[in-house]
Design a protein around this motif. Sequence first.
Motif, PDB file in Angstrom:
ATOM      1  N   THR A 159     -13.601  -8.146   4.094  1.00  0.00           N
ATOM      2  CA  THR A 159     -13.092  -7.905   5.280  1.00  0.00           C
ATOM      3  C   THR A 159     -11.491  -7.538   5.238  1.00  0.00           C
ATOM      4  OG1 THR A 159     -11.962 -10.157   5.334  1.00  0.00           O
ATOM      5  CG2 THR A 159     -14.351  -9.951   6.182  1.00  0.00           C
ATOM      6  N   GLY A 160     -10.574  -7.442   6.280  1.00  0.00           N
ATOM      7  CA  GLY A 160      -9.373  -7.242   6.033  1.00  0.00           C
ATOM      8  C   GLY A 160      -8.705  -8.595   6.269  1.00  0.00           C
ATOM      9  N   ILE A 161      -7.786  -8.916   6.262  1.00  0.00           N
ATOM     10  CA  ILE A 161      -6.947 -10.025   6.937  1.00  0.00           C
ATOM     11  C   ILE A 161      -5.559  -9.475   7.456  1.00  0.00           C
ATOM     12  CG2 ILE A 161      -5.832 -10.552   4.616  1.00  0.00           C
ATOM     13  CD1 ILE A 161      -5.680 -13.543   5.516  1.00  0.00           C
ATOM     14  N   ASP A 162      -5.378 -10.063   8.745  1.00  0.00           N
ATOM     15  CA  ASP A 162      -4.374  -9.502   9.527  1.00  0.00           C
ATOM     16  C   ASP A 162      -3.082 -10.400   9.081  1.00  0.00           C
ATOM     17  OD1 ASP A 162      -2.732  -8.013  11.363  1.00  0.00           O
ATOM     18  OD2 ASP A 162      -3.437  -9.440  13.082  1.00  0.00           O
ATOM     19  N   TYR A 172       2.690 -15.761   0.034  1.00  0.00           N
ATOM     20  CA  TYR A 172       2.152 -15.981  -1.042  1.00  0.00           C
ATOM     21  C   TYR A 172       1.331 -14.755  -1.610  1.00  0.00           C
ATOM     22  CZ  TYR A 172       2.569 -20.759   0.428  1.00  0.00           C
ATOM     23  OH  TYR A 172       2.915 -22.008   0.959  1.00  0.00           O
ATOM     24  N   ALA A 173       0.686 -14.154  -0.710  1.00  0.00           N
ATOM     25  CA  ALA A 173      -0.164 -12.787  -0.967  1.00  0.00           C
ATOM     26  C   ALA A 173       0.902 -11.637  -1.694  1.00  0.00           C
ATOM     27  CB  ALA A 173      -0.605 -12.389   0.206  1.00  0.00           C
ATOM     28  N   ALA A 174       1.949 -11.439  -1.108  1.00  0.00           N
ATOM     29  CA  ALA A 174       2.942 -10.720  -1.765  1.00  0.00           C
ATOM     30  C   ALA A 174       3.364 -10.928  -3.334  1.00  0.00           C
ATOM     31  CB  ALA A 174       4.155 -10.610  -0.904  1.00  0.00           C
ATOM     32  N   LYS A 175       3.206 -12.143  -3.567  1.00  0.00           N
ATOM     33  CA  LYS A 175       3.442 -12.620  -4.829  1.00  0.00           C
ATOM     34  C   LYS A 175       2.263 -12.479  -5.879  1.00  0.00           C
ATOM     35  CE  LYS A 175       6.490 -16.772  -4.006  1.00  0.00           C
ATOM     36  NZ  LYS A 175       6.814 -18.082  -4.315  1.00  0.00           N
ATOM     37  N   ALA A 176       1.127 -12.721  -5.334  1.00  0.00           N
ATOM     38  CA  ALA A 176      -0.144 -12.554  -6.119  1.00  0.00           C
ATOM     39  C   ALA A 176      -0.257 -10.979  -6.305  1.00  0.00           C
ATOM     40  CB  ALA A 176      -1.379 -13.100  -5.374  1.00  0.00           C
ATOM     41  N   TYR A 177       0.045 -10.379  -5.389  1.00  0.00           N
ATOM     42  CA  TYR A 177       0.317  -8.823  -5.412  1.00  0.00           C
ATOM     43  C   TYR A 177       0.973  -8.275  -6.432  1.00  0.00           C
ATOM     44  CZ  TYR A 177       1.102  -3.826  -4.134  1.00  0.00           C
ATOM     45  OH  TYR A 177       1.421  -2.299  -4.485  1.00  0.00           O
ATOM     46  N   GLU A 178       2.348  -8.818  -6.503  1.00  0.00           N
ATOM     47  CA  GLU A 178       3.195  -8.345  -7.382  1.00  0.00           C
ATOM     48  C   GLU A 178       2.695  -8.430  -9.030  1.00  0.00           C
ATOM     49  OE1 GLU A 178       6.825 -10.261  -6.457  1.00  0.00           O
ATOM     50  OE2 GLU A 178       7.145  -8.983  -4.427  1.00  0.00           O
ATOM     51  N   ARG A 179       1.809  -9.633  -9.271  1.00  0.00           N
ATOM     52  CA  ARG A 179       1.180  -9.790 -10.513  1.00  0.00           C
ATOM     53  C   ARG A 179       0.039  -9.093 -10.716  1.00  0.00           C
ATOM     54  NH1 ARG A 179       1.773 -16.627  -9.857  1.00  0.00           N
ATOM     55  NH2 ARG A 179       3.906 -16.451  -9.677  1.00  0.00           N
ATOM     56  N   THR A 248      -4.646  -5.298  -3.332  1.00  0.00           N
ATOM     57  CA  THR A 248      -4.544  -3.871  -2.850  1.00  0.00           C
ATOM     58  C   THR A 248      -3.311  -3.657  -2.094  1.00  0.00           C
ATOM     59  OG1 THR A 248      -5.788  -4.497  -0.631  1.00  0.00           O
ATOM     60  CG2 THR A 248      -6.896  -3.851  -2.473  1.00  0.00           C
ATOM     61  N   GLY A 249      -2.580  -4.645  -1.848  1.00  0.00           N
ATOM     62  CA  GLY A 249      -1.224  -4.237  -1.180  1.00  0.00           C
ATOM     63  C   GLY A 249      -1.654  -3.960   0.558  1.00  0.00           C
ATOM     64  N   TRP A 250      -0.468  -3.872   1.266  1.00  0.00           N
ATOM     65  CA  TRP A 250      -0.818  -3.703   2.833  1.00  0.00           C
ATOM     66  C   TRP A 250      -0.981  -2.046   2.870  1.00  0.00           C
ATOM     67  CZ3 TRP A 250       1.210  -7.702   0.711  1.00  0.00           C
ATOM     68  CH2 TRP A 250       1.164  -8.839   0.966  1.00  0.00           C
ATOM     69  N   THR A 251      -2.108  -1.508   2.473  1.00  0.00           N
ATOM     70  CA  THR A 251      -2.378  -0.220   2.472  1.00  0.00           C
ATOM     71  C   THR A 251      -3.394   0.309   3.192  1.00  0.00           C
ATOM     72  OG1 THR A 251      -3.357  -0.342   0.271  1.00  0.00           O
ATOM     73  CG2 THR A 251      -1.055   0.173   0.125  1.00  0.00           C
ATOM     74  N   GLN A 252      -4.307  -0.733   3.630  1.00  0.00           N
ATOM     75  CA  GLN A 252      -5.476  -0.274   4.225  1.00  0.00           C
ATOM     76  C   GLN A 252      -5.513  -0.461   6.018  1.00  0.00           C
ATOM     77  OE1 GLN A 252      -8.509   0.449   2.672  1.00  0.00           O
ATOM     78  NE2 GLN A 252      -9.503   0.907   4.608  1.00  0.00           N
ATOM     79  N   PRO A 253      -5.583   0.736   6.783  1.00  0.00           N
ATOM     80  CA  PRO A 253      -5.274   0.621   8.056  1.00  0.00           C
ATOM     81  C   PRO A 253      -6.702  -0.102   8.785  1.00  0.00           C
ATOM     82  CG  PRO A 253      -6.314   2.794   7.428  1.00  0.00           C
ATOM     83  CD  PRO A 253      -5.862   2.086   6.079  1.00  0.00           C
ATOM     84  N   LEU A 267      -2.317  -0.289  15.449  1.00  0.00           N
ATOM     85  CA  LEU A 267      -2.919  -0.132  14.090  1.00  0.00           C
ATOM     86  C   LEU A 267      -2.313  -1.036  13.023  1.00  0.00           C
ATOM     87  CD1 LEU A 267      -5.626   1.402  12.998  1.00  0.00           C
ATOM     88  CD2 LEU A 267      -3.945   2.856  11.813  1.00  0.00           C
ATOM     89  N   HIS A 268      -2.693  -1.867  12.567  1.00  0.00           N
ATOM     90  CA  HIS A 268      -2.254  -2.732  11.293  1.00  0.00           C
ATOM     91  C   HIS A 268      -2.572  -2.181   9.947  1.00  0.00           C
ATOM     92  CE1 HIS A 268      -1.690  -6.261  14.344  1.00  0.00           C
ATOM     93  NE2 HIS A 268      -1.158  -5.254  14.643  1.00  0.00           N
ATOM     94  N   TRP A 269      -1.654  -2.256   9.085  1.00  0.00           N
ATOM     95  CA  TRP A 269      -1.960  -2.133   7.505  1.00  0.00           C
ATOM     96  C   TRP A 269      -2.006  -3.545   6.822  1.00  0.00           C
ATOM     97  CZ3 TRP A 269      -2.410   2.896   6.021  1.00  0.00           C
ATOM     98  CH2 TRP A 269      -2.490   3.888   6.965  1.00  0.00           C
ATOM     99  N   ASN A 270      -3.163  -3.813   6.263  1.00  0.00           N
ATOM    100  CA  ASN A 270      -3.633  -4.989   5.840  1.00  0.00           C
ATOM    101  C   ASN A 270      -4.091  -5.004   4.490  1.00  0.00           C
ATOM    102  OD1 ASN A 270      -2.619  -6.770   7.999  1.00  0.00           O
ATOM    103  ND2 ASN A 270      -4.345  -6.279   9.246  1.00  0.00           N
ATOM    104  N   PRO A 271      -4.210  -6.246   3.783  1.00  0.00           N
ATOM    105  CA  PRO A 271      -4.968  -6.278   2.716  1.00  0.00           C
ATOM    106  C   PRO A 271      -6.373  -6.389   2.711  1.00  0.00           C
ATOM    107  CG  PRO A 271      -3.342  -7.971   2.692  1.00  0.00           C
ATOM    108  CD  PRO A 271      -3.270  -7.116   3.865  1.00  0.00           C
TER     109      PRO A 271
END
Length: 534
Positions: A159-162, A172-179, A248-253, A267-271
């Motif tokens: 799924t996505g998550i908005d 929290y998701a941004a911290k995990a993404y950076e790692r 994956t970052g906020w790259t999926q529309p 339209l949102h860009w979400n992980p």
Amino acid sequence: MAENFRELIDELRIADELIEIEKPVDIRHIATLVDQSDKALMFSNVSGYDTPVVSGVTNSRKRLAIAAGCDFSDIERRLRDGLDRPIEPEFVNTGPVREVYVEGEEVDLYSMPIPLFSVLDGGPMITAGITLSRDPDEDENSAINAGVYRFLVKEKALTGIDIVTPNNLHRYAAKAYERGEPLPISINIGTHPFELICSTYKARAGVSELAIAGGMRGKGVPLTQCQTIDMPCIADAEIVLEAEILPTGWTQPEGRFGEFTRLMGGLHWNPNVRIKAVSMRKNPLYYALHMPWENIWPSGPIYEANVRRALDEAGVNVTAVNITPGGCCHWHAVIAIKPLPGDGKNAITAALSVADMKHVTVVDHDIDVFDHVDVEWAVATRVQADRDVLIVSGARSKPLDPSLPPPGPYSRVPTTAKMGIDATIPDNVPRERFHRIAYAYADEVKLEDFMGPANGAAESFSTIAPEELAEKILLLITEQPLYFAEICEKFVPHGFQAVTQALGVLHERGTLWQDAEGRFCLKDSQFAAVPPKR
């Protein structure tokens, strides 16, 4: 009070607040049927699916009150209890949610009856998932964050998550993404509304929304450990998805999404989110939180609690607060107070400091804040715009406000103008100018008692000479002024006509007068009204 979602459904059934639909229903029709209903709906025969769908559980004051086990007006107090006396979750080793379990290749979101809501939505989406997460910089003993997000189904286990709006889970998701690491989350579907209410509360970092829900329950929310991720889940939920937000970052529309504004967002860009396992009760119920109304209503008690707290700290005596559904339970408040001079303006400034509050109307405690006609009447009769309307420019805004221009290229959050209307009675205006029309014996006389055929003779009255009754009335109004209706009440055995004739006698004598509020008194008494100077 219900302990969990399943017990709540039973209580709604007993209260005749649930309609059970046994005829086959196309899943595409669920949202519009819920929108047409004034009760919660359970669809036990959704074409192509084995699991019943429940929706419309929290989109009315009455059903929220049933869930909370108290009057709707007391939900705000229970929330304040949760804020002031939170109770941490209680970990258990079992629970109904563990009765059925699948993982890996056996996970199949397509088999779950996840409906489409709006015709412009990007697809079927999970709307009632209480999402539990933890700061990846903290250990397993740190506070658990709870929030409600939309999960748009993309694949069998994806799924996505908005989470476009900045919040704790976004951080929290941004911290995990950076790692380059996934962030474990549990998605809990079909929980008690206390968890839903508290999950929409914007608690500061380090404060557990689940502990607030525990304070509302009066005991800790039961949690049990997930099997495929290092996160707990709510042990009495109907369905739990064990998942990870992928790096994956906020790259999926994805999208569009229907928002709490009752409008379609863009339209949102979400992980992306990978579902690793599903656990559930035997014969689970799938809860489809109806957009936008079930998203809006649970916010009301949260904003009411915040508004009351802000006004209490400002020293304003609040008697009632209505966070209106017309204001999407976010932007508008109607507040009744018992004001001291200047409190109307103080109440406005305090209330407008609460989160996303945009427009505030403050009225006296004689106004019913839940009656829009009564509130509009107060504005019409007690407000002078140049004196009673306050406007604040450049205040913090919610990006979803469609009246604002879209954010700039760097997603800068726009600011907004806020407005308050002081519809309390002005301090320099006589109170008698605001006495309402009130009908005699309105609490005693009922129309239905006079319907149908006559069953007796008309009431008769005792005879008294007008002059004699005039003297009796004279004695009464010498001591205190009385309205005509009050005088009639003193002499009911003699009847209305006799009182009218007796007052006529006093008029003829020239002794009858009235005070400033229209009550009868003696012409030369201390109560007598003085004619205005010309």
